[in-house]
Design an enzyme around this catalytic site. Structure first.
Site, PDB file in Angstrom:
ATOM      1  N   ASP A   8       0.856  -1.187   0.000  1.00  0.00           N
ATOM      2  CA  ASP A   8       0.000   0.000   0.000  1.00  0.00           C
ATOM      3  C   ASP A   8       0.892   1.237   0.000  1.00  0.00           C
ATOM      4  O   ASP A   8       1.774   1.375   0.856  1.00  0.00           O
ATOM      5  CB  ASP A   8      -0.892   0.013   1.245  1.00  0.00           C
ATOM      6  CG  ASP A   8      -1.973  -1.067   1.175  1.00  0.00           C
ATOM      7  OD1 ASP A   8      -2.039  -1.775   0.160  1.00  0.00           O
ATOM      8  OD2 ASP A   8      -2.742  -1.202   2.144  1.00  0.00           O
ATOM      9  N   ASP A 129     -15.117  -2.994  -1.861  1.00  0.00           N
ATOM     10  CA  ASP A 129     -14.736  -2.734  -0.469  1.00  0.00           C
ATOM     11  C   ASP A 129     -16.013  -2.404   0.298  1.00  0.00           C
ATOM     12  O   ASP A 129     -16.696  -1.438  -0.043  1.00  0.00           O
ATOM     13  CB  ASP A 129     -13.756  -1.558  -0.388  1.00  0.00           C
ATOM     14  CG  ASP A 129     -12.583  -1.732  -1.357  1.00  0.00           C
ATOM     15  OD1 ASP A 129     -12.075  -2.858  -1.447  1.00  0.00           O
ATOM     16  OD2 ASP A 129     -12.196  -0.760  -2.029  1.00  0.00           O
TER      17      ASP A 129
END
EC number: 5.3.1.16
Length: 242
Positions: A8, A129
Site C-alpha cells: 500500500d 470494499d
C-alpha cells in the site's frame, strides 16, 4: 490459491492503514521497490499494489513508486487506487501492470468497466470494499447505497478477471478474514473472488483454504507479513494445501 502480498503506497512509501484510515498509517518501508523485491525473492507469484493517495484524490498519485516496483521485479502486479478513466487504465497496462483494479468507478460508471474488460480481456479486476455488506467508495471515505453482491452481479458477464472483496472493518485490524461474507459472495458468482482484509495468521489462511471450491482463488495479505506473523513461503504452502 494464490498469495497476493499487499504493498500500500502513501506519499511514496510502503504503509499499512487501520481500517482504511489515512491518519492511521504505519510506514513499513521507505522503498516500495525494495519491499517488492523482498516479496518476490521470498517466492510470491503476484503482488497487490494500492495507490492510497490516488484512491482518495481520484487520480494516480504514487506513479513513481509503482514504476520503481515494475522496474525492480518481474512478478506480475495488480494495481488499484484512483484509476477512473480509460486513459489511466491504458497508461498503467502500457507501463507493465498486469491487472488493473477498478473500485469507485465500478459503482459510478459500470459502463466504463465493461468497456475496459472488452479492450483488455482478463486484465481488469473489480475491487469491492464493503462495510456491513455496503460498498464504500473514494478511498473508503464515502459510503454508497449499493450492496456488495449487487455490484458484483453487475459484472458477471463482462469478462472481469476477478472480484477483490475487502471487509473494511477487518482491514489492517488483524481480526481474521470475514470468511462467511466472502464465501457467500463467491457462491453467487461465476467470476473468481480474491479475499482481502483481516488475515492475521496462518490459521486464517487455513480457514479460507477450503473455500477454493466456491471460486475463491487467492488471498491478499498485508500487515501480517510486515509484522512477521506470516511469512511468504508459509502462506504459499498453506494456500496451496501443502
Amino acid at each position: 490459491m494464490l498469495l497476493f502480498p499487499a504493498i500500500d503506497l502513501k506519499d511514496g512509501k510502503c504503509v499499512r492503514l487501520l481500517r482504511g484510515d489515512m491518519a492511521k498509517a504505519t510506514v513499513f518501508n521507505d522503498s516500495p521497490a525494495a519491499q517488492a523485491k523482498a516479496f518476490a525473492n521470498a517466492g510470491c507469484e503476484w503482488l497487490h499494489l494500492v495507490d492510497l493517495n490516488g484512491a482518495v484524490e481520484g487520480h494516480p498519485v504514487n506513479r513513481a513508486a509503482v514504476e520503481s516496483i515494475l522496474k525492480e521485479v518481474k512478478v506480475p502486479a495488480q494495481l488499484g487506487g484512483g484509476i477512473r478513466t480509460i486513459e489511466s487504465i491504458a497508461q498503467w497496462i502500457e507501463a507493465g501492470v498486469q491487472r488493473v483494479i477498478l473500485g469507485t468507478i465500478a459503482v459510478k460508471e459500470p459502463g466504463l468497466v465493461k468497456a475496459a474488460c472488452k479492450q483488455w480481456p482478463n486484465q481488469i479486476a473489480v475491487g469491492i470494499d464493503a462495510r456491513d455488506g455496503i460498498v464504500a467508495v473514494d478511498g473508503w471515505t464515502k459510503q454508497s447505497t449499493v450492496r456488495a453482491l449487487d455490484l458484483a452481479l453487475r459484472f458477471e458477464d463482462a469478462g472481469v478477471a476477478a472480484v477483490i472483496y475487502t471487509d473494511i472493518d477487518r482491514d489492517g485490524a488483524m481480526g481474521g478474514v470475514n470468511v462467511d461474507a466472502t464465501v457467500t459472495l463467491a457462491q453467487h458468482l461465476t467470476t473468481p473472488v480474491i479475499a482481502s482484509g483481516g488475515v492475521s495468521s496462518l490459521d486464517d489462511l487455513r480457514e479460507l483454504r477450503p473455500a477454493e471450491e466456491f471460486g475463491i482463488i487467492g488471498a491478499i495479505v498485508g500487515r501480517a507479513l510486515y509484522d512477521g506473523r506470516v511469512t511468504v513461503p508459509d502462506a504459499i504452502r498453506v494456500l496451496k494445501g501443502e
